[in-house]
Design an enzyme around this catalytic site. Structure first.
Site, PDB file in Angstrom:
ATOM      1  N   LYS A   1      66.956  30.326 -57.201  1.00  0.00           N
ATOM      2  CA  LYS A   1      65.601  29.218 -57.837  1.00  0.00           C
ATOM      3  C   LYS A   1      65.126  29.608 -59.129  1.00  0.00           C
ATOM      4  CE  LYS A   1      64.018  27.238 -54.344  1.00  0.00           C
ATOM      5  NZ  LYS A   1      64.721  27.732 -53.211  1.00  0.00           N
TER       6      LYS A   1
ATOM      7  N   ARG B   1      66.884  40.266 -49.842  1.00  0.00           N
ATOM      8  CA  ARG B   1      65.937  40.774 -49.804  1.00  0.00           C
ATOM      9  C   ARG B   1      64.610  41.025 -49.279  1.00  0.00           C
ATOM     10  NH1 ARG B   1      63.261  34.766 -52.156  1.00  0.00           N
ATOM     11  NH2 ARG B   1      63.271  33.931 -49.733  1.00  0.00           N
TER      12      ARG B   1
ATOM     13  N   ARG C   1      59.697  19.956 -53.261  1.00  0.00           N
ATOM     14  CA  ARG C   1      60.300  19.875 -52.134  1.00  0.00           C
ATOM     15  C   ARG C   1      59.678  18.813 -50.673  1.00  0.00           C
ATOM     16  NH1 ARG C   1      60.067  25.417 -52.790  1.00  0.00           N
ATOM     17  NH2 ARG C   1      60.958  26.921 -51.597  1.00  0.00           N
TER      18      ARG C   1
ATOM     19  N   ARG D   1      63.996  27.063 -42.454  1.00  0.00           N
ATOM     20  CA  ARG D   1      63.540  27.032 -43.607  1.00  0.00           C
ATOM     21  C   ARG D   1      65.220  25.800 -44.351  1.00  0.00           C
ATOM     22  NH1 ARG D   1      62.623  32.756 -45.877  1.00  0.00           N
ATOM     23  NH2 ARG D   1      62.039  31.051 -47.885  1.00  0.00           N
TER      24      ARG D   1
ATOM     25  N   ARG E   1      59.435  40.735 -48.164  1.00  0.00           N
ATOM     26  CA  ARG E   1      58.455  39.547 -47.375  1.00  0.00           C
ATOM     27  C   ARG E   1      58.547  38.385 -46.533  1.00  0.00           C
ATOM     28  NH1 ARG E   1      59.825  34.560 -51.889  1.00  0.00           N
ATOM     29  NH2 ARG E   1      60.635  33.797 -50.428  1.00  0.00           N
TER      30      ARG E   1
HETATM   31  P1  B4P Z   1      65.232  33.794 -55.004  1.00  0.00           P
HETATM   32  O1  B4P Z   1      66.168  33.310 -56.282  1.00  0.00           O
HETATM   33  O2  B4P Z   1      63.688  34.741 -54.691  1.00  0.00           O
HETATM   34  O3  B4P Z   1      65.476  32.595 -53.922  1.00  0.00           O
HETATM   35  P2  B4P Z   1      64.692  31.566 -54.453  1.00  0.00           P
HETATM   36  O4  B4P Z   1      65.872  29.877 -53.976  1.00  0.00           O
HETATM   37  O5  B4P Z   1      63.904  31.486 -55.343  1.00  0.00           O
HETATM   38  O6  B4P Z   1      63.292  31.226 -52.738  1.00  0.00           O
HETATM   39  P3  B4P Z   1      63.008  30.519 -51.943  1.00  0.00           P
HETATM   40  O7  B4P Z   1      63.232  29.130 -51.823  1.00  0.00           O
HETATM   41  O8  B4P Z   1      62.817  31.493 -50.365  1.00  0.00           O
HETATM   42  O9  B4P Z   1      61.344  30.688 -52.397  1.00  0.00           O
HETATM   43  P4  B4P Z   1      60.411  30.377 -52.783  1.00  0.00           P
HETATM   44  O10 B4P Z   1      59.252  31.298 -53.340  1.00  0.00           O
HETATM   45  O11 B4P Z   1      60.012  29.319 -53.784  1.00  0.00           O
HETATM   46  O12 B4P Z   1      66.742  34.618 -54.376  1.00  0.00           O
HETATM   47  C1  B4P Z   1      66.712  35.246 -53.176  1.00  0.00           C
HETATM   48  C2  B4P Z   1      66.873  36.392 -53.403  1.00  0.00           C
HETATM   49  O13 B4P Z   1      68.628  36.448 -53.625  1.00  0.00           O
HETATM   50  C3  B4P Z   1      66.824  36.893 -53.952  1.00  0.00           C
HETATM   51  O14 B4P Z   1      66.553  38.544 -53.307  1.00  0.00           O
HETATM   52  C4  B4P Z   1      67.611  37.508 -55.573  1.00  0.00           C
HETATM   53  O15 B4P Z   1      67.634  39.183 -55.669  1.00  0.00           O
HETATM   54  C5  B4P Z   1      68.975  36.796 -54.623  1.00  0.00           C
HETATM   55  N1  B4P Z   1      70.160  36.498 -55.315  1.00  0.00           N
HETATM   56  C6  B4P Z   1      69.763  35.515 -56.624  1.00  0.00           C
HETATM   57  N2  B4P Z   1      70.890  34.878 -56.521  1.00  0.00           N
HETATM   58  C7  B4P Z   1      71.691  35.825 -56.836  1.00  0.00           C
HETATM   59  C8  B4P Z   1      73.094  35.568 -56.893  1.00  0.00           C
HETATM   60  N3  B4P Z   1      73.613  35.240 -57.937  1.00  0.00           N
HETATM   61  N4  B4P Z   1      74.495  36.569 -56.702  1.00  0.00           N
HETATM   62  C9  B4P Z   1      73.550  37.906 -55.070  1.00  0.00           C
HETATM   63  N5  B4P Z   1      71.403  37.786 -54.855  1.00  0.00           N
HETATM   64  C10 B4P Z   1      71.558  36.279 -55.813  1.00  0.00           C
HETATM   65  O16 B4P Z   1      59.185  29.201 -51.302  1.00  0.00           O
HETATM   66  C11 B4P Z   1      58.419  30.202 -50.630  1.00  0.00           C
HETATM   67  C12 B4P Z   1      57.966  29.333 -49.294  1.00  0.00           C
HETATM   68  O17 B4P Z   1      56.851  29.450 -50.293  1.00  0.00           O
HETATM   69  C13 B4P Z   1      58.453  27.918 -48.801  1.00  0.00           C
HETATM   70  O18 B4P Z   1      58.834  28.645 -47.701  1.00  0.00           O
HETATM   71  C14 B4P Z   1      56.942  27.005 -48.308  1.00  0.00           C
HETATM   72  O19 B4P Z   1      56.789  27.759 -47.069  1.00  0.00           O
HETATM   73  C15 B4P Z   1      56.170  27.526 -49.632  1.00  0.00           C
HETATM   74  N6  B4P Z   1      56.574  26.365 -50.548  1.00  0.00           N
HETATM   75  C16 B4P Z   1      57.442  26.826 -51.744  1.00  0.00           C
HETATM   76  N7  B4P Z   1      56.771  25.586 -52.645  1.00  0.00           N
HETATM   77  C17 B4P Z   1      56.517  24.928 -52.110  1.00  0.00           C
HETATM   78  C18 B4P Z   1      56.557  23.823 -52.213  1.00  0.00           C
HETATM   79  N8  B4P Z   1      57.050  22.378 -53.061  1.00  0.00           N
HETATM   80  N9  B4P Z   1      56.100  22.140 -50.969  1.00  0.00           N
HETATM   81  C19 B4P Z   1      55.645  22.749 -49.975  1.00  0.00           C
HETATM   82  N10 B4P Z   1      55.934  24.206 -49.461  1.00  0.00           N
HETATM   83  C20 B4P Z   1      56.103  25.017 -50.609  1.00  0.00           C
END
Ligand code: B4P
Length: 196
Positions: A13, A126, A87, A143, A132
């Site tokens: 995302k 990552r 979420r 998660r 992280r």
């Molecule tokens: P990211 O792009 O970092 O993944 P994400 O889906 O944004 O991550 P996440 O859900 O963990 O994080 P968030 O900060 O929202 O990609 C992951 C990895 O894959 C990276 O290393 C990237 O380089 C690689 N990658 C991406 N696309 C690729 C592809 N096509 N091919 C190969 N590699 C690829 O949330 C973190 C925490 O914050 C949650 O667990 C929760 O505790 C809290 N939180 C956030 N929002 C919340 C909410 N609304 N309510 C309650 N808690 C919340």
């Protein structure tokens, strides 16, 4: 346009939102980034640490308060790209109320999907790159379970309102971007191909 990006942890995302925002001309509102910033502060720090590092969701109250404050800033008046928010159903309902107060609403929800094995691989990579604390096998499993229980119903919430489109997060970042851009265009979003 207010666009919501939904998907399991590690589906990409954040990666995709960063690629989209300039061309959409709206800001990137990542609750994950906002919470990582907020945990540095004295008032929220400890509570957030306990939840995030264990892979749990932070309380709806804390998250929606942060989002409500962010939406008051001038750059969000014409829309934004929500990354990882809402979420939970409660967050989705609160977002509708916050936007509704100003005669606005969510225009599109994009659900990214991926298989669990691939998500775990990406997040362990990552963990090495970004260190992280929530990217461990144990927290990832939690998660993913929380995602199924709390966030999959959010996708359904938008589907029932005719706002959901689904995109696979499997493929290179370029391939995934292409599909998302197509979906945004097909759903009436203004996407500029030529700007940087
Ligand atoms: P990211 O792009 O970092 O993944 P994400 O889906 O944004 O991550 P996440 O859900 O963990 O994080 P968030 O900060 O929202 O990609 C992951 C990895 O894959 C990276 O290393 C990237 O380089 C690689 N990658 C991406 N696309 C690729 C592809 N096509 N091919 C190969 N590699 C690829 O949330 C973190 C925490 O914050 C949650 O667990 C929760 O505790 C809290 N939180 C956030 N929002 C919340 C909410 N609304 N309510 C309650 N808690 C919340």
């Amino acid at each position: 346009m207010f666009i919501v990006m939904i998907g399991p942890p590690g589906v990409g995302k954040g990666t995709q939102c960063k690629r989209l925002v300039n061309r959409l001309g709206i800001p990137h509102v990542s609750t994950g980034d906002m919470l990582r910033e907020a945990r540095k502060s004295v008032s929220h720090g400890e509570d957030l640490l306990a939840h995030m590092d264990r892979g749990r969701l932070v309380s709806d109250e804390v998250v929606t308060e942060l989002v409500e404050r962010r939406l008051e800033l001038p750059d969000c008046q014409n829309g934004c790209l929500f990354d990882g928010f809402p979420r939970t159903i409660q967050q989705a309902e609160t977002l509708d109320k916050i936007l509704g107060k100003h005669g606005k609403s969510v225009g599109l929800a994009i659900e990214m999907s991926g298989d669990d094995k691939l998500l775990v691989q990406r997040m362990l990579k990552r963990a090495v790159e970004e260190q992280r604390p929530d990217d461990t096998v144990e927290t990832l499993t939690r998660r993913l379970e929380i995602y199924q229980r709390e966030t999959v119903p959010v996708a359904k919430y938008y589907e029932e309102r005719g706002l959901l489109c689904q995109v696979s997060g499997i493929g290179t970042p370029d391939e995934v971007s292409l599909t998302i851009r197509q979906q945004i265009r097909d759903n009436g979003g203004k996407y500029r191909e030529n700007s940087s």
